[in-house]
Design an enzyme around this catalytic site. Structure first.
Site, PDB file in Angstrom:
ATOM      1  N   GLU A  68      11.025   1.526  10.075  1.00  0.00           N
ATOM      2  CA  GLU A  68       9.726   2.189  10.069  1.00  0.00           C
ATOM      3  C   GLU A  68       9.488   2.939  11.372  1.00  0.00           C
ATOM      4  O   GLU A  68       9.090   4.110  11.369  1.00  0.00           O
ATOM      5  CB  GLU A  68       8.619   1.154   9.833  1.00  0.00           C
ATOM      6  CG  GLU A  68       8.580   0.632   8.410  1.00  0.00           C
ATOM      7  CD  GLU A  68       7.609  -0.515   8.209  1.00  0.00           C
ATOM      8  OE1 GLU A  68       7.247  -0.800   7.060  1.00  0.00           O
ATOM      9  OE2 GLU A  68       7.215  -1.138   9.218  1.00  0.00           O
ATOM     10  N   THR A 112       0.829  -1.203   0.000  1.00  0.00           N
ATOM     11  CA  THR A 112       0.000   0.000   0.000  1.00  0.00           C
ATOM     12  C   THR A 112       0.865   1.256   0.000  1.00  0.00           C
ATOM     13  O   THR A 112       0.595   2.206  -0.739  1.00  0.00           O
ATOM     14  CB  THR A 112      -0.946   0.011   1.211  1.00  0.00           C
ATOM     15  OG1 THR A 112      -1.654  -1.229   1.269  1.00  0.00           O
ATOM     16  CG2 THR A 112      -1.954   1.142   1.110  1.00  0.00           C
ATOM     17  N   GLY A 129       1.798   1.720   5.667  1.00  0.00           N
ATOM     18  CA  GLY A 129       0.721   0.762   5.867  1.00  0.00           C
ATOM     19  C   GLY A 129       0.799   0.131   7.243  1.00  0.00           C
ATOM     20  O   GLY A 129       1.619   0.508   8.086  1.00  0.00           O
ATOM     21  N   GLY A 143       5.336  -4.676  10.450  1.00  0.00           N
ATOM     22  CA  GLY A 143       6.558  -5.455  10.305  1.00  0.00           C
ATOM     23  C   GLY A 143       6.398  -6.731   9.527  1.00  0.00           C
ATOM     24  O   GLY A 143       7.342  -7.520   9.435  1.00  0.00           O
TER      25      GLY A 143
END
Length: 290
Positions: free
Chosen positions: A157, A81, A136, A149
């Protein structure tokens, strides 16, 4: 060609609908949603036959259209995404609609995509404060806590997204859940040194009782075993996926216990970080704000 024209027409219709309905409110996210949490935008799709990738594309584009402005420092997420958010940012930079943007990628593959689109990249070493990060999630609970993850990029992230003034999460409706745990295994990044010991230590934590701790094998970008070698992250670490059969009762406590475990580098619980979640579903696109 007709299919492509049809999709483009739908995209244009939805963009117009977004502008017209931007100030409207709709029903709460779920019957159990806390007071004050609401959808800020909800529309019906012009057509209901959109594929999952088309839905992801629409929500990824919306995140950039609504939250990214010229002059910003932007965190770029990782996954199927987030890919479309990166694509949209590249388009708007190429067209000149956005200018003076720099971005921080959260994985090697996102870095490669951004470079191919001509998006200027920096790192946290030079830009520790971000205006917005877009990514996402693998699970989203009613309080906007996340499991992330699945693609193996949880450490980078979290490092990037915790530094952002706004963290925008983009998902399809399958990622919305009543509680974290059973719907998607919780990834935990660990050091290779004595990894079996660390795996057992994690499984024995009180908050993780009853979980099945599985070392990720093959590619680090999927929790489905696809090889005989231990999966290695971009950071040279391993991943343990925690499989739960029941809802996690106290995600913040679990996050603390995992983080305090020697040998654990980072975990995939993202609590209290989300600004808004943009949700793509078969009946429309909605935004739930924190």
């Amino acid at each position: 060609a007709q299919s492509q024209q049809k999709t483009e027409a739908t995209m244009k219709f939805v963009a117009t609908a977004f502008a017209a309905l931007a100030t409207q409110n709709v029903a709460a996210f779920s019957p159990s949603a806390p007071v004050g949490r609401r959808f800020s935008t909800s529309i019906r799709m012009a057509e209901k036959a959109l594929t999952q990738d088309e839905l992801k594309k629409m929500v990824g584009y919306k995140s950039v259209d609504d939250y990214v402005e010229s002059g910003m420092v932007v965190g770029l997420g990782t996954g199927s995404t987030a890919y479309f958010a990166v694509e949209r940012l590249g388009q708007k930079l190429a067209s000149g609609e956005l200018k003076d943007i720099v971005a921080i990628p959260t994985s090697v593959r996102t870095k490669e995509q951004a470079e191919s689109l001509g998006i200027p990249l920096v790192t946290l070493d030079t830009h520790s404060k971000l205006d917005v990060a877009i990514d996402g999630a693998d699970e989203v609970d009613p309080d906007l806590n996340l499991v992330k993850g699945g693609g193996g990029a949880l450490l980078r992230e979290k490092m990037v997204e915790v530094c952002a003034d706004k963290f925008i999460v983009i998902v399809d409706e399958s990622k919305i859940c009543d509680g974290l745990g059973p719907g998607f295994p919780l990834p935990v990044e660990i050091t290779p040194f004595c990894h079996e010991h660390t795996l057992r230590t994690i499984a024995a934590l009180p908050s993780c009782a009853g979980c099945d701790a599985v070392l990720r094998m093959g590619s680090s970008s999927t929790n489905v075993p696809d090889g005989d070698e231990i999966a290695v992250t971009d950071n040279g670490n391993y991943i343990v996926d925690l499989h739960f059969t029941e809802l996690i009762k106290d995600a913040p406590t679990m996050a603390t216990e995992l983080k305090n475990t020697v040998g654990v580098v980072e975990h995939g619980i993202f609590c209290g970080m989300t600004t808004a979640v943009i949700i793509a579903g078969s009946d429309g696109i909605s935004v739930k704000e924190a």
